[in-house]
Motif scaffolding. Structure first.
Motif, PDB file in Angstrom:
ATOM      1  N   ASP A  25       0.743  -1.049   0.120  1.00 12.41           N
ATOM      2  CA  ASP A  25       0.023   0.182   0.089  1.00 12.41           C
ATOM      3  C   ASP A  25       0.804   1.295   0.073  1.00 12.41           C
ATOM      4  O   ASP A  25       2.048   1.287   0.401  1.00 12.41           O
ATOM      5  N   ILE A  26       0.269   2.315  -0.258  1.00 11.88           N
ATOM      6  CA  ILE A  26       0.982   3.533  -0.430  1.00 11.88           C
ATOM      7  C   ILE A  26       0.225   4.465   0.188  1.00 11.88           C
ATOM      8  O   ILE A  26      -1.041   4.745  -0.132  1.00 11.88           O
ATOM      9  N   GLU A  67       1.627  -3.397  -9.952  1.00  6.61           N
ATOM     10  CA  GLU A  67       0.094  -3.122  -9.881  1.00  6.61           C
ATOM     11  C   GLU A  67      -0.168  -2.190  -8.772  1.00  6.61           C
ATOM     12  O   GLU A  67      -0.932  -1.211  -9.076  1.00  6.61           O
ATOM     13  N   THR A  68       0.443  -2.123  -7.733  1.00  6.61           N
ATOM     14  CA  THR A  68       0.222  -1.189  -6.473  1.00  6.61           C
ATOM     15  C   THR A  68       0.676   0.086  -6.940  1.00  6.61           C
ATOM     16  O   THR A  68      -0.067   1.157  -7.018  1.00  6.61           O
ATOM     17  N   LEU A  69       1.617   0.204  -7.750  1.00  9.01           N
ATOM     18  CA  LEU A  69       2.218   1.601  -8.146  1.00  9.01           C
ATOM     19  C   LEU A  69       1.442   2.101  -9.445  1.00  9.01           C
ATOM     20  O   LEU A  69       1.286   3.032  -9.249  1.00  9.01           O
ATOM     21  N   VAL A  70       1.316   1.262 -10.348  1.00  6.24           N
ATOM     22  CA  VAL A  70       0.269   1.661 -11.612  1.00  6.24           C
ATOM     23  C   VAL A  70      -0.910   2.202 -11.140  1.00  6.24           C
ATOM     24  O   VAL A  70      -1.355   3.204 -11.846  1.00  6.24           O
ATOM     25  N   ARG A  71      -1.404   1.730 -10.210  1.00  4.31           N
ATOM     26  CA  ARG A  71      -2.912   1.910  -9.821  1.00  4.31           C
ATOM     27  C   ARG A  71      -2.802   3.240  -8.921  1.00  4.31           C
ATOM     28  O   ARG A  71      -3.677   3.724  -8.805  1.00  4.31           O
ATOM     29  N   ALA A  72      -1.523   3.420  -8.362  1.00  2.94           N
ATOM     30  CA  ALA A  72      -1.477   4.727  -7.643  1.00  2.94           C
ATOM     31  C   ALA A  72      -1.130   5.964  -8.429  1.00  2.94           C
ATOM     32  O   ALA A  72      -1.591   7.082  -8.069  1.00  2.94           O
ATOM     33  N   ARG A  73      -0.857   5.551  -9.687  1.00  4.39           N
ATOM     34  CA  ARG A  73      -0.205   6.672 -10.620  1.00  4.39           C
ATOM     35  C   ARG A  73      -1.195   7.977 -10.732  1.00  4.39           C
ATOM     36  O   ARG A  73      -0.612   8.972 -10.739  1.00  4.39           O
ATOM     37  N   GLU A  74      -2.262   7.647 -10.654  1.00  3.80           N
ATOM     38  CA  GLU A  74      -3.402   8.870 -11.036  1.00  3.80           C
ATOM     39  C   GLU A  74      -3.653   9.551  -9.842  1.00  3.80           C
ATOM     40  O   GLU A  74      -4.042  10.755  -9.696  1.00  3.80           O
ATOM     41  N   ASP A  75      -3.274   9.109  -8.694  1.00  3.23           N
ATOM     42  CA  ASP A  75      -3.454  10.024  -7.339  1.00  3.23           C
ATOM     43  C   ASP A  75      -2.065  10.494  -7.042  1.00  3.23           C
ATOM     44  O   ASP A  75      -2.257  11.387  -6.060  1.00  3.23           O
ATOM     45  N   ILE A  76      -1.062  10.311  -7.674  1.00  2.00           N
ATOM     46  CA  ILE A  76       0.095  11.126  -7.291  1.00  2.00           C
ATOM     47  C   ILE A  76       0.144  12.505  -7.961  1.00  2.00           C
ATOM     48  O   ILE A  76      -0.014  12.418  -9.053  1.00  2.00           O
ATOM     49  N   PRO A  77       0.659  13.455  -7.249  1.00  2.00           N
ATOM     50  CA  PRO A  77       0.357  14.813  -7.721  1.00  2.00           C
ATOM     51  C   PRO A  77       1.669  14.909  -8.720  1.00  2.00           C
ATOM     52  O   PRO A  77       2.655  14.288  -8.780  1.00  2.00           O
ATOM     53  N   HIS A  78       1.266  15.824  -9.849  1.00  2.00           N
ATOM     54  CA  HIS A  78       2.365  15.974 -10.777  1.00  2.00           C
ATOM     55  C   HIS A  78       3.186  16.979 -10.670  1.00  2.00           C
ATOM     56  O   HIS A  78       3.809  17.552 -11.766  1.00  2.00           O
ATOM     57  N   ASP A  79       2.855  17.837  -9.599  1.00  2.91           N
ATOM     58  CA  ASP A  79       3.836  19.234  -9.602  1.00  2.91           C
ATOM     59  C   ASP A  79       4.569  19.048  -8.263  1.00  2.91           C
ATOM     60  O   ASP A  79       4.313  18.618  -7.272  1.00  2.91           O
TER      61      ASP A  79
END
Length: 79
Positions: A25-26, A67-79
């Motif tokens: 989990d992250i 899969e954990t990291l890929v599914r977290a990608r959209e929740d990680i801020p880009h700035d």
């Protein structure tokens, strides 16, 4: 005191962990850092680190599933 603000990505149950035995989990923390639950792999991987990578005595190498990291990608801020 630092606190967990939110989960980043899908919960383990949405990634197929029905038994609670494998729950990488992250989490985003209140200080802007991230915490990771994963399999401890320091002894296994430390000797493979690139020469310009180091690990402090209070740090561990932790493995999470792709899969954990890929599914977290959209929740990680880009700035």
């Amino acid at each position: 005191m630092v606190a967990i603000v939110r989960r980043i990505g899908a919960p383990p149950s949405a990634r197929g962990s029905l038994s609670g035995q494998s729950c990488p989990d992250i989490f985003e923390l209140s200080d802007g850092n991230y915490a990771v639950i994963g399999r401890e792999a320091t002894a296994e991987l430390e000797g493979q680190l690139p020469e310009d990578a180091t690990r402090a005595d209070d740090e561990r190498i932790v493995v999470i599933s792709r899969e954990t990291l890929v599914r977290a990608r959209e929740d990680i801020p880009h700035d």
